[in-house]
Enzyme design. Structure first.
Site, PDB file in Angstrom:
ATOM      1  N   CYS A   1       0.836  -1.205   0.000  1.00  0.00           N
ATOM      2  CA  CYS A   1       0.000   0.000   0.000  1.00  0.00           C
ATOM      3  C   CYS A   1       0.871   1.255   0.000  1.00  0.00           C
ATOM      4  O   CYS A   1       1.380   1.661   1.048  1.00  0.00           O
ATOM      5  CB  CYS A   1      -0.891   0.023   1.241  1.00  0.00           C
ATOM      6  SG  CYS A   1      -1.770  -1.518   1.533  1.00  0.00           S
TER       7      CYS A   1
ATOM      8  N   GLU B   1       2.322   0.995 -11.526  1.00  0.00           N
ATOM      9  CA  GLU B   1       3.804   0.997 -11.449  1.00  0.00           C
ATOM     10  C   GLU B   1       4.391   2.145 -12.278  1.00  0.00           C
ATOM     11  O   GLU B   1       5.446   2.005 -12.889  1.00  0.00           O
ATOM     12  CB  GLU B   1       4.380  -0.339 -11.914  1.00  0.00           C
ATOM     13  CG  GLU B   1       4.148  -1.481 -10.946  1.00  0.00           C
ATOM     14  CD  GLU B   1       5.265  -1.655  -9.921  1.00  0.00           C
ATOM     15  OE1 GLU B   1       6.444  -1.488 -10.284  1.00  0.00           O
ATOM     16  OE2 GLU B   1       4.956  -1.935  -8.766  1.00  0.00           O
ATOM     17  N   GLY B   2       3.702   3.281 -12.285  1.00  0.00           N
ATOM     18  CA  GLY B   2       4.164   4.442 -13.052  1.00  0.00           C
ATOM     19  C   GLY B   2       3.489   4.484 -14.414  1.00  0.00           C
ATOM     20  O   GLY B   2       3.637   3.562 -15.209  1.00  0.00           O
ATOM     21  N   THR B   3       2.741   5.558 -14.678  1.00  0.00           N
ATOM     22  CA  THR B   3       2.025   5.685 -15.960  1.00  0.00           C
ATOM     23  C   THR B   3       3.033   5.838 -17.107  1.00  0.00           C
ATOM     24  O   THR B   3       4.220   6.103 -16.879  1.00  0.00           O
ATOM     25  CB  THR B   3       1.121   6.932 -15.943  1.00  0.00           C
ATOM     26  OG1 THR B   3       1.966   8.087 -15.823  1.00  0.00           O
ATOM     27  CG2 THR B   3       0.118   6.899 -14.794  1.00  0.00           C
TER      28      THR B   3
ATOM     29  N   GLY C   1      -0.522   9.763  -6.312  1.00  0.00           N
ATOM     30  CA  GLY C   1      -0.404   8.645  -7.252  1.00  0.00           C
ATOM     31  C   GLY C   1       0.966   8.714  -7.891  1.00  0.00           C
ATOM     32  O   GLY C   1       1.949   8.218  -7.354  1.00  0.00           O
TER      33      GLY C   1
ATOM     34  N   GLU D   1      -2.030   6.888  -2.697  1.00  0.00           N
ATOM     35  CA  GLU D   1      -3.076   7.550  -1.916  1.00  0.00           C
ATOM     36  C   GLU D   1      -3.929   8.387  -2.860  1.00  0.00           C
ATOM     37  O   GLU D   1      -3.506   8.680  -3.985  1.00  0.00           O
ATOM     38  CB  GLU D   1      -2.442   8.467  -0.851  1.00  0.00           C
ATOM     39  CG  GLU D   1      -1.645   7.695   0.168  1.00  0.00           C
ATOM     40  CD  GLU D   1      -1.035   8.586   1.248  1.00  0.00           C
ATOM     41  OE1 GLU D   1      -1.306   9.810   1.244  1.00  0.00           O
ATOM     42  OE2 GLU D   1      -0.309   8.041   2.078  1.00  0.00           O
TER      43      GLU D   1
ATOM     44  N   GLN E   1     -10.163  -5.726 -33.762  1.00  0.00           N
ATOM     45  CA  GLN E   1     -10.482  -5.337 -35.144  1.00  0.00           C
ATOM     46  C   GLN E   1     -10.413  -6.544 -36.078  1.00  0.00           C
ATOM     47  O   GLN E   1     -11.285  -6.725 -36.929  1.00  0.00           O
ATOM     48  CB  GLN E   1      -9.495  -4.240 -35.594  1.00  0.00           C
ATOM     49  CG  GLN E   1      -9.892  -3.532 -36.868  1.00  0.00           C
ATOM     50  CD  GLN E   1     -11.208  -2.765 -36.702  1.00  0.00           C
ATOM     51  OE1 GLN E   1     -11.591  -2.379 -35.601  1.00  0.00           O
ATOM     52  NE2 GLN E   1     -11.915  -2.573 -37.808  1.00  0.00           N
TER      53      GLN E   1
HETATM   54  C1  FAD Z   1      -5.830  -1.809 -10.767  1.00  0.00           C
HETATM   55  C2  FAD Z   1      -4.803  -1.027 -10.035  1.00  0.00           C
HETATM   56  C3  FAD Z   1      -3.964  -1.675  -9.124  1.00  0.00           C
HETATM   57  C4  FAD Z   1      -3.022  -0.935  -8.403  1.00  0.00           C
HETATM   58  N1  FAD Z   1      -2.266  -1.567  -7.448  1.00  0.00           N
HETATM   59  C5  FAD Z   1      -1.526  -0.813  -6.600  1.00  0.00           C
HETATM   60  C6  FAD Z   1      -0.910  -1.406  -5.443  1.00  0.00           C
HETATM   61  O1  FAD Z   1      -0.995  -2.628  -5.214  1.00  0.00           O
HETATM   62  N2  FAD Z   1      -0.249  -0.596  -4.574  1.00  0.00           N
HETATM   63  C7  FAD Z   1      -0.145   0.746  -4.789  1.00  0.00           C
HETATM   64  O2  FAD Z   1       0.474   1.420  -3.968  1.00  0.00           O
HETATM   65  N3  FAD Z   1      -0.687   1.333  -5.879  1.00  0.00           N
HETATM   66  C8  FAD Z   1      -1.388   0.599  -6.784  1.00  0.00           C
HETATM   67  N4  FAD Z   1      -1.990   1.191  -7.881  1.00  0.00           N
HETATM   68  C9  FAD Z   1      -1.861   2.642  -8.056  1.00  0.00           C
HETATM   69  C10 FAD Z   1      -1.127   3.054  -9.321  1.00  0.00           C
HETATM   70  O3  FAD Z   1       0.246   2.842  -9.173  1.00  0.00           O
HETATM   71  C11 FAD Z   1      -1.511   4.523  -9.596  1.00  0.00           C
HETATM   72  O4  FAD Z   1      -2.841   4.517 -10.091  1.00  0.00           O
HETATM   73  C12 FAD Z   1      -0.589   5.180 -10.593  1.00  0.00           C
HETATM   74  O5  FAD Z   1       0.662   5.387 -10.010  1.00  0.00           O
HETATM   75  C13 FAD Z   1      -1.120   6.517 -11.110  1.00  0.00           C
HETATM   76  O6  FAD Z   1      -1.537   7.346 -10.065  1.00  0.00           O
HETATM   77  P1  FAD Z   1      -2.970   8.061 -10.140  1.00  0.00           P
HETATM   78  O7  FAD Z   1      -3.964   7.012 -10.440  1.00  0.00           O
HETATM   79  O8  FAD Z   1      -3.158   8.845  -8.916  1.00  0.00           O
HETATM   80  O9  FAD Z   1      -2.899   9.015 -11.402  1.00  0.00           O
HETATM   81  P2  FAD Z   1      -2.336  10.526 -11.424  1.00  0.00           P
HETATM   82  O10 FAD Z   1      -0.972  10.557 -10.846  1.00  0.00           O
HETATM   83  O11 FAD Z   1      -3.352  11.450 -10.879  1.00  0.00           O
HETATM   84  O12 FAD Z   1      -2.221  10.750 -12.996  1.00  0.00           O
HETATM   85  C14 FAD Z   1      -3.338  11.117 -13.829  1.00  0.00           C
HETATM   86  C15 FAD Z   1      -2.808  11.397 -15.229  1.00  0.00           C
HETATM   87  O13 FAD Z   1      -1.916  12.521 -15.198  1.00  0.00           O
HETATM   88  C16 FAD Z   1      -0.671  12.146 -15.754  1.00  0.00           C
HETATM   89  N5  FAD Z   1       0.428  12.835 -15.053  1.00  0.00           N
HETATM   90  C17 FAD Z   1       0.614  12.971 -13.720  1.00  0.00           C
HETATM   91  N6  FAD Z   1       1.748  13.640 -13.467  1.00  0.00           N
HETATM   92  C18 FAD Z   1       2.311  13.923 -14.672  1.00  0.00           C
HETATM   93  C19 FAD Z   1       3.500  14.580 -15.085  1.00  0.00           C
HETATM   94  N7  FAD Z   1       4.369  15.076 -14.188  1.00  0.00           N
HETATM   95  N8  FAD Z   1       3.745  14.688 -16.403  1.00  0.00           N
HETATM   96  C20 FAD Z   1       2.878  14.186 -17.325  1.00  0.00           C
HETATM   97  N9  FAD Z   1       1.738  13.540 -16.995  1.00  0.00           N
HETATM   98  C21 FAD Z   1       1.459  13.409 -15.688  1.00  0.00           C
HETATM   99  C22 FAD Z   1      -0.575  10.641 -15.556  1.00  0.00           C
HETATM  100  O14 FAD Z   1       0.332  10.045 -16.449  1.00  0.00           O
HETATM  101  C23 FAD Z   1      -2.015  10.224 -15.815  1.00  0.00           C
HETATM  102  O15 FAD Z   1      -2.245  10.121 -17.198  1.00  0.00           O
HETATM  103  C24 FAD Z   1      -2.895   0.456  -8.638  1.00  0.00           C
HETATM  104  C25 FAD Z   1      -3.729   1.086  -9.573  1.00  0.00           C
HETATM  105  C26 FAD Z   1      -4.680   0.379 -10.253  1.00  0.00           C
HETATM  106  C27 FAD Z   1      -5.589   1.105 -11.212  1.00  0.00           C
END
Ligand code: FAD
Length: 408
Positions: free
Chosen positions: A128, A388-390, A135, A131, A361
């Site tokens: 965990c 694990e990082g978008t 993210g 938050e 498709q």
């Molecule tokens: C199914 C699922 C399982 C998961 N499992 C875990 C887990 O076991 N443990 C855990 O700790 N977390 C977990 N996560 C969390 C996951 O790692 C986060 O969702 C992810 O890191 C993105 O954070 P966020 O969702 O808050 O998106 P945000 O950070 O709010 O991002 C929203 C958008 O803005 C973009 N963005 C943000 N900052 C920038 C920037 N500086 N430059 C350009 N673009 C940006 C992002 O790329 C994205 O497109 C999980 C998520 C999901 C959906």
């Protein structure tokens, strides 16, 4: 140091074939059911435990394989079977790696067995970190851990979100702020033992894909854990904080960048999951294209379809090569001077999203139904560009690493 090789040795081939058999015979047939149920597939995890796939021993063996190919090969096969079920099987590994990386020998010996349970009574674990307001921006984490010296206990307060296995886990590993001044360098990881008062599950998310994997909020309200639950111990934490304070004085931005780099090593594992899903969809599409006839000939007879399949396979092979390279580098302690871990995750996850869409498709109307698996694979694939990082964060890490500039 092992030489980089693209050839699996005989032992690795045996493990790969064994995993493939489990994925084909046990995971794949259960995939549609658990996707619909949106529940943790406990019976499948139990099957995996019985044959030795759901165990620390198995992952440790693959993790320490000096060729670096053990983990990517295992992930590819399991996720080829089904991403949601496979994540339910390997999700505990995220928490276990957190303990392996930061814990003392005693902590490893005490907690990791409790994360897995045994084949008669399987357990799962949760990691965990994320938050609601932290993210991508890990440094803005708010969950606090405060030390109660009189009782030698840590008191945890905050809300975690998106936790895989959150709330249903036997053991939770929680990252919390111990020094708010230090950004991500002021974080520490804690074990929250089974049955700790003050830990509860919040909302369980209804998701787009990987629906067999449980994802939920974890709420911590004055959750007290013994001092021995601080991973690595208090002495090591105090030393680390002192060093971080020194470095922070010299330049705050560098502190933040260093934290991002620590995720590099785990990224090839996620890349390999994406390769598994992409390969699964490609195989279905290839088979369909050679058997489905329109205009009196198989649809693959049209360049428009055949070339798509050629591109799909080329991207999948390229993604695997990037993944194996990064994994070999990580295992052999090679520095990621061009963020090669992020490169593998970025390319493989985007490939999985694209290839699974192409598969829909190629299957036409059938691709759009739940009679065929590719629509599920496409929904599943979307996660790889997020957790694990978008993809955007991967690009940020790569660009910063290449340029040395604090690109925003
Ligand atoms: C199914 C699922 C399982 C998961 N499992 C875990 C887990 O076991 N443990 C855990 O700790 N977390 C977990 N996560 C969390 C996951 O790692 C986060 O969702 C992810 O890191 C993105 O954070 P966020 O969702 O808050 O998106 P945000 O950070 O709010 O991002 C929203 C958008 O803005 C973009 N963005 C943000 N900052 C920038 C920037 N500086 N430059 C350009 N673009 C940006 C992002 O790329 C994205 O497109 C999980 C998520 C999901 C959906």
């Amino acid at each position: 140091m092992a030489e980089f090789t693209m050839e699996l040795n005989d032992e690795q081939k045996e493990v790969r074939d064994w995993l493939h058999g489990f994925a084909a015979d046990v995971i794949r047939p259960a995939a549609a059911e658990w996707d619909e149920r949106e529940e943790t597939p406990w019976p499948v995890i139990q099957e995996a435990a019985k044959v030795g796939i759901y165990s620390l021993d198995f992952y440790a063996q693959q993790y320490f394989d000096p060729t670096g190919l053990g983990i990517p090969m295992a992930m590819e096969e399991l996720f080829w079977g089904d991403a949601g079920i496979a994540l339910s099987i390997v999700g505990t590994g995220l928490a276990a790696v957190g303990v392996l990386a930061n814990g003392t020998e005693e902590q490893i010996g005490t907690w990791i067995p409790q994360m897995y349970g045994d084949a008669n009574d399987v357990k799962v674990a949760a990691f965990c970190s994320s938050e609601p307001d932290a993210g991508s921006d890990v440094a803005s984490m708010r969950t606090r851990a405060v030390y109660d010296e009189a009782k030698d206990e840590w008191v945890l307060n905050g809300t975690k979100t998106w936790a895989t296995n959150g709330g249903i886990a036997n053991v939770h590993v929680v990252v919390a702020v111990v020094d708010p001044e230090l950004g991500s360098k002021g974080h520490a990881s804690f074990i929250v033992p089974p049955g700790t008062p003050g830990l509860s599950q919040g909302q369980k998310f209804k998701k787009h894909g990987i629906r067999a994997s449980h994802t939920a909020e974890v709420v911590l309200e004055d959750a007290r854990v013994p001092g021995s639950c601080l991973l690595g111990g208090k002495e090591k934490l105090d030393e680390r904080l002192a060093r971080a304070r020194e470095r922070a004085k010299k330049g705050g931005e560098r502190v933040k960048n260093a934290a991002m780099a620590t995720f590099e090593a785990s990224r090839p594992a996620v890349a390999a999951m994406a390769v598994g899903t992409a390969r699964a969809a490609y195989e279905v599409a290839l088979e369909y294209a050679t058997t489905r006839e329109q205009f009196g000939r198989p649809i693959i007879d049209n360049q428009g379809v055949a070339f798509q399949l050629a591109d799909m396979r080329t991207s999948i092979d390229a993604a695997r090569l990037l993944t194996w390279r990064a994994s070999w580098m990580a295992v052999n302690g090679k520095q990621f001077t061009a963020a090669e871990g992020s490169m593998s995750k970025l390319f493989a996850s985007e490939t999985a999203k694209k290839v699974t869409a192409q598969a829909i498709q190629i299957l036409g109307g059938n691709g759009y139904t739940r009679e065929y698996p590719v629509e599920r694979m496409h929904r599943d694939a979307a996660i790889y560009t997020i957790f694990e990082g978008t993809s955007e964060i991967q690009r940020l890490v790569i660009a910063r690493t290449l340029s040395g500039m604090p690109i925003r």
